[in-house]
Design a protein around this motif. Structure first.
Motif, PDB file in Angstrom:
ATOM      1  N   THR A  92       0.828  -1.204   0.000  1.00  0.00           N
ATOM      2  CA  THR A  92       0.000   0.000   0.000  1.00  0.00           C
ATOM      3  C   THR A  92       0.863   1.254   0.000  1.00  0.00           C
ATOM      4  OG1 THR A  92      -1.766  -1.162   1.152  1.00  0.00           O
ATOM      5  CG2 THR A  92      -1.812   1.248   1.254  1.00  0.00           C
ATOM      6  N   MET A  93       1.950   1.232   0.738  1.00  0.00           N
ATOM      7  CA  MET A  93       2.855   2.376   0.767  1.00  0.00           C
ATOM      8  C   MET A  93       3.436   2.632  -0.621  1.00  0.00           C
ATOM      9  SD  MET A  93       6.490   2.826   2.743  1.00  0.00           S
ATOM     10  CE  MET A  93       7.081   1.345   1.933  1.00  0.00           C
ATOM     11  N   VAL A  94       3.856   1.575  -1.300  1.00  0.00           N
ATOM     12  CA  VAL A  94       4.428   1.728  -2.640  1.00  0.00           C
ATOM     13  C   VAL A  94       3.366   2.259  -3.604  1.00  0.00           C
ATOM     14  CG1 VAL A  94       5.494   0.517  -4.589  1.00  0.00           C
ATOM     15  CG2 VAL A  94       6.199  -0.026  -2.248  1.00  0.00           C
ATOM     16  N   GLU A  95       2.164   1.714  -3.507  1.00  0.00           N
ATOM     17  CA  GLU A  95       1.079   2.205  -4.350  1.00  0.00           C
ATOM     18  C   GLU A  95       0.801   3.683  -4.083  1.00  0.00           C
ATOM     19  OE1 GLU A  95      -3.404   1.022  -5.711  1.00  0.00           O
ATOM     20  OE2 GLU A  95      -2.786   0.449  -3.697  1.00  0.00           O
ATOM     21  N   ALA A  96       0.788   4.059  -2.822  1.00  0.00           N
ATOM     22  CA  ALA A  96       0.538   5.454  -2.462  1.00  0.00           C
ATOM     23  C   ALA A  96       1.631   6.363  -3.012  1.00  0.00           C
ATOM     24  CB  ALA A  96       0.442   5.598  -0.946  1.00  0.00           C
ATOM     25  N   MET A  97       2.857   5.882  -2.962  1.00  0.00           N
ATOM     26  CA  MET A  97       3.977   6.668  -3.443  1.00  0.00           C
ATOM     27  C   MET A  97       3.922   6.813  -4.965  1.00  0.00           C
ATOM     28  SD  MET A  97       8.030   5.767  -3.194  1.00  0.00           S
ATOM     29  CE  MET A  97       7.920   4.416  -4.358  1.00  0.00           C
ATOM     30  N   ILE A  98       3.679   5.716  -5.670  1.00  0.00           N
ATOM     31  CA  ILE A  98       3.745   5.744  -7.132  1.00  0.00           C
ATOM     32  C   ILE A  98       2.428   6.223  -7.746  1.00  0.00           C
ATOM     33  CG2 ILE A  98       4.003   4.307  -9.189  1.00  0.00           C
ATOM     34  CD1 ILE A  98       6.053   2.670  -7.557  1.00  0.00           C
ATOM     35  N   PHE A  99       1.356   5.560  -7.415  1.00  0.00           N
ATOM     36  CA  PHE A  99       0.076   5.882  -8.027  1.00  0.00           C
ATOM     37  C   PHE A  99      -0.545   7.135  -7.413  1.00  0.00           C
ATOM     38  CE2 PHE A  99      -4.551   5.353  -8.516  1.00  0.00           C
ATOM     39  CZ  PHE A  99      -4.620   5.308  -9.899  1.00  0.00           C
ATOM     40  N   GLY A 100      -0.476   7.225  -6.091  1.00  0.00           N
ATOM     41  CA  GLY A 100      -1.084   8.362  -5.407  1.00  0.00           C
ATOM     42  C   GLY A 100      -0.191   9.574  -5.291  1.00  0.00           C
ATOM     43  N   ARG A 101       1.090   9.419  -5.624  1.00  0.00           N
ATOM     44  CA  ARG A 101       2.069  10.517  -5.525  1.00  0.00           C
ATOM     45  C   ARG A 101       2.076  11.149  -4.137  1.00  0.00           C
ATOM     46  NH1 ARG A 101       3.495  12.162 -11.150  1.00  0.00           N
ATOM     47  NH2 ARG A 101       2.148  10.907 -12.457  1.00  0.00           N
ATOM     48  N   ASP A 102       1.958  10.279  -3.140  1.00  0.00           N
ATOM     49  CA  ASP A 102       1.898  10.733  -1.754  1.00  0.00           C
ATOM     50  C   ASP A 102       3.309  10.977  -1.228  1.00  0.00           C
ATOM     51  OD1 ASP A 102       0.341  11.092   0.806  1.00  0.00           O
ATOM     52  OD2 ASP A 102       1.689   9.460   1.403  1.00  0.00           O
ATOM     53  N   ARG A 103       3.578  12.195  -0.798  1.00  0.00           N
ATOM     54  CA  ARG A 103       4.922  12.580  -0.348  1.00  0.00           C
ATOM     55  C   ARG A 103       5.329  11.850   0.929  1.00  0.00           C
ATOM     56  NH1 ARG A 103       9.081  13.177  -2.680  1.00  0.00           N
ATOM     57  NH2 ARG A 103      10.343  12.605  -0.952  1.00  0.00           N
ATOM     58  N   GLN A 104       4.402  11.701   1.884  1.00  0.00           N
ATOM     59  CA  GLN A 104       4.755  11.003   3.122  1.00  0.00           C
ATOM     60  C   GLN A 104       5.102   9.540   2.848  1.00  0.00           C
ATOM     61  OE1 GLN A 104       1.354  12.156   5.622  1.00  0.00           O
ATOM     62  NE2 GLN A 104       2.883  12.988   7.031  1.00  0.00           N
ATOM     63  N   SER A 105       4.376   8.912   1.947  1.00  0.00           N
ATOM     64  CA  SER A 105       4.685   7.528   1.586  1.00  0.00           C
ATOM     65  C   SER A 105       6.062   7.441   0.937  1.00  0.00           C
ATOM     66  CB  SER A 105       3.622   6.968   0.636  1.00  0.00           C
ATOM     67  OG  SER A 105       2.376   6.916   1.277  1.00  0.00           O
ATOM     68  N   ALA A 106       6.362   8.408   0.075  1.00  0.00           N
ATOM     69  CA  ALA A 106       7.680   8.438  -0.562  1.00  0.00           C
ATOM     70  C   ALA A 106       8.782   8.627   0.479  1.00  0.00           C
ATOM     71  CB  ALA A 106       7.740   9.550  -1.605  1.00  0.00           C
ATOM     72  N   ASP A 107       8.536   9.476   1.462  1.00  0.00           N
ATOM     73  CA  ASP A 107       9.526   9.700   2.518  1.00  0.00           C
ATOM     74  C   ASP A 107       9.754   8.424   3.328  1.00  0.00           C
ATOM     75  OD1 ASP A 107       9.739  12.342   1.699  1.00  0.00           O
ATOM     76  OD2 ASP A 107       8.521  13.135   3.344  1.00  0.00           O
ATOM     77  N   VAL A 108       8.661   7.724   3.662  1.00  0.00           N
ATOM     78  CA  VAL A 108       8.786   6.469   4.412  1.00  0.00           C
ATOM     79  C   VAL A 108       9.506   5.432   3.553  1.00  0.00           C
ATOM     80  CG1 VAL A 108       7.515   4.552   5.468  1.00  0.00           C
ATOM     81  CG2 VAL A 108       6.790   6.909   5.880  1.00  0.00           C
ATOM     82  N   PHE A 109       9.152   5.344   2.279  1.00  0.00           N
ATOM     83  CA  PHE A 109       9.803   4.405   1.361  1.00  0.00           C
ATOM     84  C   PHE A 109      11.307   4.660   1.313  1.00  0.00           C
ATOM     85  CE2 PHE A 109      11.438   3.212  -2.783  1.00  0.00           C
ATOM     86  CZ  PHE A 109      10.941   1.923  -2.953  1.00  0.00           C
TER      87      PHE A 109
END
Length: 130
Positions: A92-109
């Motif tokens: 879900t984090m990866v999906e949020a980062m890539i598909f959702g362009r979520d900055r917090q998810s990218a930071d956690v990733f």
């Protein structure tokens, strides 16, 4: 709940659940979470239009799991349960980062990726991973 709120909650959940479960057995952190990280990444890649499945993801996951088993004081089934619990959160984090362009998810990733990379250098099972 909006997609952005959902993805942000997922990213924060990865950290919160990981920390809470790791508190029970600090010897498996971060090895088991890194195993889940690579499995979750691979799971998302398998269904993504943006990523290709990389067979080395499974190799990385297995290597980190091996470290968790060697260092862990928990039984094998509890370590595997931890990895299984974390795996969908990582996806879900990866999906949020890539598909959702979520900055917090990218930071956690990025933070988890760096943690895993740094940790890998210290263990024979993971030292040669690229």
């Amino acid at each position: 709940m909006s997609l952005k709120a959902l993805t942000t909650a997922a990213a924060l959940g990865v950290l919160g659940v990981g920390a809470a479960q790791a508190d029970r057995d600090l010897s498996i952190y971060p090895a088991a979470q890194c195993a889940a990280f690579w499995l979750g990444y691979s799971d998302y890649a398998a269904r993504s239009l943006y990523l290709k499945v990389d067979p080395t993801d499974a190799t990385r996951a297995a290597a980190f799991r091996a470290v968790a088993l060697r260092l862990g004081t928990s039984p094998r089934d509890r370590i595997d349960a931890y990895i299984a619990d974390q795996r969908p959160l990582m996806e879900t984090m990866v999906e949020a980062m890539i598909f959702g362009r979520d900055r917090q998810s990218a930071d956690v990733f990025e933070a988890l990726g760096e943690t895993c990379k740094s940790f890998a250098k210290d263990h024979p099972e993971t030292r040669k991973l690229s």
